[in-house]
Enzyme design. Structure first.
Site, PDB file in Angstrom:
ATOM      1  N   TYR A 157       1.602  85.784 -24.366  1.00  0.00           N
ATOM      2  CA  TYR A 157       2.817  84.996 -24.171  1.00  0.00           C
ATOM      3  C   TYR A 157       2.479  83.833 -23.247  1.00  0.00           C
ATOM      4  O   TYR A 157       1.569  83.937 -22.415  1.00  0.00           O
ATOM      5  CB  TYR A 157       3.922  85.862 -23.549  1.00  0.00           C
ATOM      6  CG  TYR A 157       4.479  86.853 -24.533  1.00  0.00           C
ATOM      7  CD1 TYR A 157       5.662  86.583 -25.221  1.00  0.00           C
ATOM      8  CD2 TYR A 157       3.808  88.037 -24.815  1.00  0.00           C
ATOM      9  CE1 TYR A 157       6.173  87.485 -26.145  1.00  0.00           C
ATOM     10  CE2 TYR A 157       4.309  88.947 -25.734  1.00  0.00           C
ATOM     11  CZ  TYR A 157       5.488  88.660 -26.404  1.00  0.00           C
ATOM     12  OH  TYR A 157       5.984  89.551 -27.318  1.00  0.00           O
ATOM     13  N   TYR A 193      -1.210  92.876 -30.304  1.00  0.00           N
ATOM     14  CA  TYR A 193      -1.927  92.670 -29.044  1.00  0.00           C
ATOM     15  C   TYR A 193      -1.901  93.941 -28.209  1.00  0.00           C
ATOM     16  O   TYR A 193      -1.018  94.775 -28.370  1.00  0.00           O
ATOM     17  CB  TYR A 193      -1.327  91.490 -28.266  1.00  0.00           C
ATOM     18  CG  TYR A 193       0.121  91.651 -27.910  1.00  0.00           C
ATOM     19  CD1 TYR A 193       0.504  92.367 -26.776  1.00  0.00           C
ATOM     20  CD2 TYR A 193       1.123  91.088 -28.703  1.00  0.00           C
ATOM     21  CE1 TYR A 193       1.837  92.523 -26.450  1.00  0.00           C
ATOM     22  CE2 TYR A 193       2.467  91.241 -28.382  1.00  0.00           C
ATOM     23  CZ  TYR A 193       2.823  91.959 -27.259  1.00  0.00           C
ATOM     24  OH  TYR A 193       4.135  92.124 -26.934  1.00  0.00           O
ATOM     25  N   ARG A 214       0.340  96.848 -29.647  1.00  0.00           N
ATOM     26  CA  ARG A 214       1.678  96.640 -30.193  1.00  0.00           C
ATOM     27  C   ARG A 214       1.546  95.844 -31.484  1.00  0.00           C
ATOM     28  O   ARG A 214       0.783  94.870 -31.548  1.00  0.00           O
ATOM     29  CB  ARG A 214       2.532  95.802 -29.221  1.00  0.00           C
ATOM     30  CG  ARG A 214       2.825  96.496 -27.900  1.00  0.00           C
ATOM     31  CD  ARG A 214       4.243  96.197 -27.488  1.00  0.00           C
ATOM     32  NE  ARG A 214       5.149  96.780 -28.465  1.00  0.00           N
ATOM     33  CZ  ARG A 214       6.407  96.395 -28.658  1.00  0.00           C
ATOM     34  NH1 ARG A 214       6.909  95.399 -27.971  1.00  0.00           N
ATOM     35  NH2 ARG A 214       7.181  96.983 -29.557  1.00  0.00           N
ATOM     36  N   HIS A 217       5.251  90.833 -33.527  1.00  0.00           N
ATOM     37  CA  HIS A 217       6.709  90.764 -33.603  1.00  0.00           C
ATOM     38  C   HIS A 217       7.229  89.494 -32.948  1.00  0.00           C
ATOM     39  O   HIS A 217       6.524  88.841 -32.179  1.00  0.00           O
ATOM     40  CB  HIS A 217       7.335  91.983 -32.912  1.00  0.00           C
ATOM     41  CG  HIS A 217       6.922  92.116 -31.470  1.00  0.00           C
ATOM     42  ND1 HIS A 217       5.795  92.811 -31.095  1.00  0.00           N
ATOM     43  CD2 HIS A 217       7.463  91.630 -30.321  1.00  0.00           C
ATOM     44  CE1 HIS A 217       5.666  92.750 -29.775  1.00  0.00           C
ATOM     45  NE2 HIS A 217       6.658  92.030 -29.276  1.00  0.00           N
ATOM     46  N   HIS A 219      10.652  88.367 -30.672  1.00  0.00           N
ATOM     47  CA  HIS A 219      11.829  88.865 -29.946  1.00  0.00           C
ATOM     48  C   HIS A 219      13.051  88.006 -30.249  1.00  0.00           C
ATOM     49  O   HIS A 219      12.942  86.767 -30.338  1.00  0.00           O
ATOM     50  CB  HIS A 219      11.606  88.756 -28.436  1.00  0.00           C
ATOM     51  CG  HIS A 219      10.578  89.685 -27.902  1.00  0.00           C
ATOM     52  ND1 HIS A 219      10.878  90.891 -27.337  1.00  0.00           N
ATOM     53  CD2 HIS A 219       9.219  89.576 -27.840  1.00  0.00           C
ATOM     54  CE1 HIS A 219       9.754  91.484 -26.933  1.00  0.00           C
ATOM     55  NE2 HIS A 219       8.739  90.714 -27.226  1.00  0.00           N
TER      56      HIS A 219
END
Lengths: 301, 301
Positions: A157, A193, A214, A217, A219
Site C-alpha cells: 500500500y 501479498y 492474502r 483485493h 477495499h
C-alpha cells in the site's frame, strides 16, 4: 478461609469482579476468566508453556509501533478479527457481506471525478473498475460516498512505502455515485501479498507451517444517509490464496470475476494501451444508521 | 470456496493449524482458537471492545521491562498463574500445598548458618522462624536446602529498592536442615503490600473496584534429593487480605499462627530486645524428581 481447588479458584476469580461498576465490563471480565481458566484446565498447560505465552505476548506488545500493530495481526491470523466482524453483522440478509477494515485505511480520501485514474503512474496491469450501489431492492443510491484503496503490483500500500507523506496518496480515492448509483475508475491490478512476518506473529504462523499470504483485493468503504456504512473487500477470482487467506477475510459472494479484455476502447470511451482487466461489482446497502469506522493502526491487510 | 458463518469460521481457523509439526503446539493453538472464538461469540464482542482489548494488550507488553513483567501481573490477577500451579500439582495428597514462585526469587541464595539474622538491620518487628522439613510420613529430611525470601516492613523486597546491586541481599537467604530436618532464622515481620498499580493491570483492577493487596507472607523454596522441589508461601494468620489476595495465592493449610511473645529469651537462647513474633511451620515433601524453578522477571508477589 480460601482453599481453592481448580474449579473453586475459577469461581473465586469470577467473584472478584462482582463489584465492577460497569455492567458490560463485569460481564466481559467474568467470561474472560471462565474462558482462560477452562483453556488452562483442559490443556493442562505446563509452567514452561505458560512462560512461553507470557514471553510471546510481551514481544507482541513490544513489536507494535504507531504504524505497526502486532496484536491486530495476531487477532487477524487467529480469525478473531473476522469473527468480531461476523458477530457485529448478524442480520444482513440481502445486503452485501462485510469483511475487516484493515490497517491501510487512512481516513476519508480525496474525492476524484468519475473515471479518474488513481494509479498515479505506478507500474502494473491496467484495470477498469465499475461499481453500482443500490438498496436491498436494487434501486440505485445516488451521492453515496465510496472510498477505495488497494495494494500495488508488488503487494504494498502507498502508506507502507517510504516518502508517503511527501508523495501523497496513490491507489486510494473517494468517489460519489451518479444518479444511477454508479462509480467508475481506472487503476492497476492489485496482487496477493504477505502480512509482515518479521515479528512474533510471523514466527507463530511459520512454526505452524501456514503461509502468510492474502489474496488480491480492493477495499471498499461505502456510506450513504439512511444506510449502514459498508466495509468490505472485492477479491479477484482465480487468486491462488482465496481458499487460505491468512486472515480468513474471503467470502464467496465478494469474489469478482475480473475479466481480461482486449478491446481497444475501455468502457469510458478512452483508448486502451493493451490488454486490460475489468472489475465489476454491485453493492447492496442495508437501511440503518451508523458512523463510518475510524482508521486503525497498521496490522495487516 | 470459503463462505464462513460464525461456526464455520472457527473450524477453518482450527484447521489452519493442521500442518503444525509439533503436536503439543498444534493442540494448544487449536484449543486457543476454540476458546477465543467461543468468548467472542457468547459475549457478542463489539468493535469498540475489541479495539480496547488490542490497546490494553499492547500497553501491557510495552509496560514490561527486564525488571517489570506486566503480563505476569495480568496472569496473576486473573488467577491464571495459580491455576497453572494447580494443574501442574494435581496429585499431592499428604504433601504441603504449593503456590506461585513470584518474581522476587532471584536464584539460589547465599547459605547462612542456623539461627542467622537475615534482616540486615532493617527496621521492623522481630520475628523468629522455625521450620521442619519431613517426608510424607513425618520422618525428618536432613541437608534439605531451604531458600527463604520476604518483603520488609514497608512491603518492599530488597530487589525492588534502588541500590540493590551494591547493597546486596536482605530478607533472603538459604539454610540447610539439620539431622532433625530443622532450620531456624531471625528476621522482621513482613507486611501486606500492593502489587504495582501504575500500569494497565492496575487500571484494570481499580476499574473493577478490586484492591491491589497481597497478605503478608514468607516464600519458601525447598529442595532435597529424592523429593519434588516445593515452591510455596507461609502466610501470617490474621492478615486482613487473606480472603482476598489479589493473586489468589492463599491456601488455608499455608496460614501460620504467628504468635506474639513477650519471653525475654528467644528459642535459640539469645535475649530478646522486646516483644517478638514466632512463626513455626512443618513442610512435608513429596517423593519424586524435578529441577528447582528458575527465577522469573518481576511481575508481582
Amino acid at each position: 478461609m480460601p482453599q481453592f481447588d481448580e474449579t473453586d479458584l475459577t469461581e473465586a476469580v469470577v467473584k472478584s469482579f462482582d463489584e465492577t461498576p460497569d455492567p458490560r465490563m463485569k460481564l466481559l471480565m467474568r467470561e474472560l476468566v471462565r474462558s482462560l481458566h477452562d483453556y488452562v484446565r483442559r490443556t493442562g498447560l505446563t509452567f514452561e508453556e505458560w512462560e512461553k505465552a507470557i514471553d510471546f505476548l510481551t514481544r507482541t506488545g513490544q513489536k507494535s509501533t504507531p504504524s505497526r500493530q502486532e496484536f491486530i495481526l495476531l487477532s487477524d491470523v487467529l480469525g478473531v478479527s473476522m469473527l468480531v466482524d461476523a458477530v457485529n453483522h448478524r442480520d444482513r440478509a440481502g445486503a452485501t457481506q462485510t469483511t475487516v477494515l484493515g490497517p491501510f485505511y487512512v481516513g476519508e480520501h480525496k474525492q476524484m471525478p468519475h473515471g479518474a485514474d488513481i494509479s498515479e503512474g505506478l507500474d502494473g496491469e491496467p484495470m477498469y473498475v465499475q461499481a453500482r450501489i443500490t438498496d436491498l431492492d436494487g434501486a440505485p443510491i445516488a451521492q453515496a460516498l465510496v472510498d477505495v484503496w488497494h495494494a500495488d503490483d508488488d503487494g504494498f500500500y502507498d502508506s507502507q512505502k517510504p516518502g508517503y507523506a511527501e508523495r501523497g496518496p496513490s491507489l486510494r480515492a473517494r468517489f460519489a455515485t451518479d444518479a444511477d448509483g454508479r462509480i467508475a475508475f481506472r487503476t492497476i491490478l492489485p496482487c496477493s501479498y504477505p502480512i509482515p512476518i518479521d515479528g512474533p506473529v510471523g514466527d507463530l504462523i511459520l512454526a505452524a507451517r501456514r503461509h502468510p499470504m492474502r489474496p488480491a483485493h480492493v477495499h471498499f468503504l461505502i456510506s450513504a444517509p439512511g444506510f449502514e456504512p459498508l466495509v468490505t473487500h472485492v477479491f479477484i477470482e482465480g487468486d491462488k490464496y482465496l481458499e487460505t487467506d491468512i486472515v480468513f477475510g474471503v467470502k464467496e459472494e465478494l469474489i469478482s470475476n475480473v475479466e481480461l479484455r482486449n478491446d481497444a476502447v475501455m468502457p469510458d470511451g478512452r483508448e486502451a494501451s493493451g490488454p486490460w482487466h475489468w472489475m465489476t461489482y454491485e453493492f447492496r446497502l442495508k437501511p440503518g444508521q451508523g458512523a463510518a469506522p475510524r482508521p486503525m493502526m497498521a496490522g495487516t491487510v
